[in-house]
Design a protein around this motif. Sequence first.
Motif, mmCIF file in Angstrom:
data_model
loop_
_atom_site.group_PDB
_atom_site.id
_atom_site.type_symbol
_atom_site.label_atom_id
_atom_site.label_comp_id
_atom_site.label_asym_id
_atom_site.label_seq_id
_atom_site.Cartn_x
_atom_site.Cartn_y
_atom_site.Cartn_z
ATOM 1 N N GLY A 41 34.320 54.267 65.633
ATOM 2 C CA GLY A 41 35.567 54.413 66.364
ATOM 3 C C GLY A 41 36.327 53.134 66.599
ATOM 4 N N ASN A 42 36.282 52.203 65.663
ATOM 5 C CA ASN A 42 37.067 50.979 65.765
ATOM 6 C C ASN A 42 38.115 50.994 64.663
ATOM 7 O OD1 ASN A 42 35.287 49.971 67.783
ATOM 8 N ND2 ASN A 42 33.852 49.449 66.165
ATOM 9 N N CYS A 43 39.237 50.329 64.900
ATOM 10 C CA CYS A 43 40.229 50.183 63.837
ATOM 11 C C CYS A 43 41.079 48.949 64.108
ATOM 12 C CB CYS A 43 41.114 51.426 63.703
ATOM 13 S SG CYS A 43 42.336 51.655 64.988
ATOM 14 N N GLY A 44 41.753 48.495 63.079
ATOM 15 C CA GLY A 44 42.703 47.404 63.200
ATOM 16 C C GLY A 44 44.111 47.957 63.087
ATOM 17 N N VAL A 45 45.050 47.316 63.720
ATOM 18 C CA VAL A 45 46.467 47.655 63.566
ATOM 19 C C VAL A 45 47.211 46.332 63.422
ATOM 20 C CG1 VAL A 45 48.537 48.596 64.666
ATOM 21 C CG2 VAL A 45 46.369 49.818 64.868
ATOM 22 N N SER A 46 47.902 46.167 62.295
ATOM 23 C CA SER A 46 48.664 44.932 62.121
ATOM 24 C C SER A 46 50.136 45.196 62.391
ATOM 25 C CB SER A 46 48.463 44.349 60.715
ATOM 26 O OG SER A 46 48.933 45.230 59.731
ATOM 27 N N ILE A 47 50.737 44.243 63.099
ATOM 28 C CA ILE A 47 52.180 44.295 63.311
ATOM 29 C C ILE A 47 52.779 43.578 62.105
ATOM 30 C CG2 ILE A 47 54.097 43.631 64.782
ATOM 31 C CD1 ILE A 47 52.169 43.697 67.168
ATOM 32 N N MET A 48 53.478 44.355 61.260
ATOM 33 C CA MET A 48 54.014 43.818 60.017
ATOM 34 C C MET A 48 55.096 42.789 60.339
ATOM 35 S SD MET A 48 54.216 47.558 58.229
ATOM 36 C CE MET A 48 55.065 47.108 56.730
ATOM 37 N N ARG A 49 55.164 41.817 59.679
ATOM 38 C CA ARG A 49 54.646 41.333 58.458
ATOM 39 C C ARG A 49 53.594 40.270 58.721
ATOM 40 N NH1 ARG A 49 57.649 38.704 53.354
ATOM 41 N NH2 ARG A 49 57.294 36.713 54.257
ATOM 42 N N SER A 50 53.777 39.460 59.731
ATOM 43 C CA SER A 50 52.835 38.364 59.938
ATOM 44 C C SER A 50 51.436 38.853 60.315
ATOM 45 C CB SER A 50 53.362 37.377 60.979
ATOM 46 O OG SER A 50 53.540 38.013 62.216
ATOM 47 N N GLY A 51 51.336 39.981 60.980
ATOM 48 C CA GLY A 51 50.024 40.520 61.336
ATOM 49 C C GLY A 51 49.183 40.862 60.126
ATOM 50 N N GLU A 52 49.848 41.166 59.006
ATOM 51 C CA GLU A 52 49.116 41.488 57.774
ATOM 52 C C GLU A 52 48.310 40.299 57.266
ATOM 53 O OE1 GLU A 52 51.746 44.849 55.585
ATOM 54 O OE2 GLU A 52 52.700 42.889 55.812
ATOM 55 N N ALA A 53 48.699 39.088 57.659
ATOM 56 C CA ALA A 53 47.957 37.894 57.248
ATOM 57 C C ALA A 53 46.549 37.898 57.833
ATOM 58 C CB ALA A 53 48.705 36.638 57.702
ATOM 59 N N MET A 54 46.326 38.669 58.885
ATOM 60 C CA MET A 54 45.023 38.713 59.544
ATOM 61 C C MET A 54 44.131 39.838 59.013
ATOM 62 S SD MET A 54 46.341 37.905 63.400
ATOM 63 C CE MET A 54 44.787 37.268 64.030
ATOM 64 N N GLU A 55 44.700 40.726 58.211
ATOM 65 C CA GLU A 55 43.937 41.877 57.719
ATOM 66 C C GLU A 55 42.740 41.475 56.875
ATOM 67 O OE1 GLU A 55 46.374 44.761 55.726
ATOM 68 O OE2 GLU A 55 47.683 44.999 57.474
ATOM 69 N N GLN A 56 42.906 40.496 55.998
ATOM 70 C CA GLN A 56 41.794 40.105 55.124
ATOM 71 C C GLN A 56 40.624 39.556 55.936
ATOM 72 O OE1 GLN A 56 41.623 40.855 51.791
ATOM 73 N NE2 GLN A 56 39.478 40.326 52.136
ATOM 74 N N GLY A 57 40.929 38.802 56.983
ATOM 75 C CA GLY A 57 39.873 38.294 57.854
ATOM 76 C C GLY A 57 39.082 39.426 58.488
ATOM 77 N N LEU A 58 39.781 40.494 58.881
ATOM 78 C CA LEU A 58 39.108 41.658 59.450
ATOM 79 C C LEU A 58 38.294 42.384 58.382
ATOM 80 C CD1 LEU A 58 38.558 43.517 61.833
ATOM 81 C CD2 LEU A 58 40.730 44.680 61.350
ATOM 82 N N ARG A 59 38.884 42.559 57.197
ATOM 83 C CA ARG A 59 38.172 43.226 56.097
ATOM 84 C C ARG A 59 36.938 42.429 55.647
ATOM 85 N NH1 ARG A 59 39.807 47.967 55.538
ATOM 86 N NH2 ARG A 59 41.927 48.495 54.992
ATOM 87 N N ASP A 60 37.023 41.094 55.697
ATOM 88 C CA ASP A 60 35.872 40.270 55.320
ATOM 89 C C ASP A 60 34.682 40.539 56.236
ATOM 90 O OD1 ASP A 60 37.302 39.117 53.260
ATOM 91 O OD2 ASP A 60 37.748 37.266 54.362
ATOM 92 N N CYS A 61 34.962 40.861 57.486
ATOM 93 C CA CYS A 61 33.893 41.122 58.462
ATOM 94 C C CYS A 61 33.487 42.594 58.493
ATOM 95 C CB CYS A 61 34.343 40.697 59.856
ATOM 96 S SG CYS A 61 34.647 38.936 60.016
ATOM 97 N N CYS A 62 34.432 43.486 58.281
ATOM 98 C CA CYS A 62 34.191 44.937 58.348
ATOM 99 C C CYS A 62 34.885 45.594 57.161
ATOM 100 C CB CYS A 62 34.743 45.520 59.636
ATOM 101 S SG CYS A 62 33.997 44.895 61.113
#
Length: 172
Positions: A41-62
């Motif tokens: 029950g966890n998820c990420g939500v990125s505020i586009m566009r700059s928030g997308e820069a953090m998605e890979q860091g989250l994907r690297d961990c989960c």
Amino acid sequence: FSLVPQIRLVVEEGLNQLPYTECTVTTPTGHKYEGVRFEKGNCGVSIMRSGEAMEQGLRDCCRSIRIGKILIQSDEETQRAKVYYAKFPPDIYRRKVLLMYPILSTGNTVIEAVKVLVEHGVQPSVIILLSLFSTPHGAKSIIQEFPEITILTTEVHPVAPTHFGQKYFGTD
């Protein structure tokens, strides 16, 4: 221009805030290790566009974490934030949310994003904002509006580097 280490640190600390259960892990060499597993029950939500820069860091961990997106633009003259797009996992109201937005300046964009999440049934108490840079004013604005939210950042400074998106995506 690399902020990958800072992104990773903030993401990892955000993950440390999520609920987990203890479990036994078998390593690739066959050894048993007492570790932990995130509760579902966890998820990420990125505020586009700059928030997308953090998605890979989250994907690297989960690797398999679900990620939603919100597009919010601020009016140049009034500084009012307006939501243009929002797409979330259908059961987001049951999830803990890691909200990704690297530069927290006025707080207006994040406040609008949290309002959209609340409209989708998310309680502010389960939202963890992951930010790289924050102004005292921005953090205070968010906490005044949503006192239950958790804010994680690497730096609080009166002046935020507002050129982050252009630098990261190479569009300056």
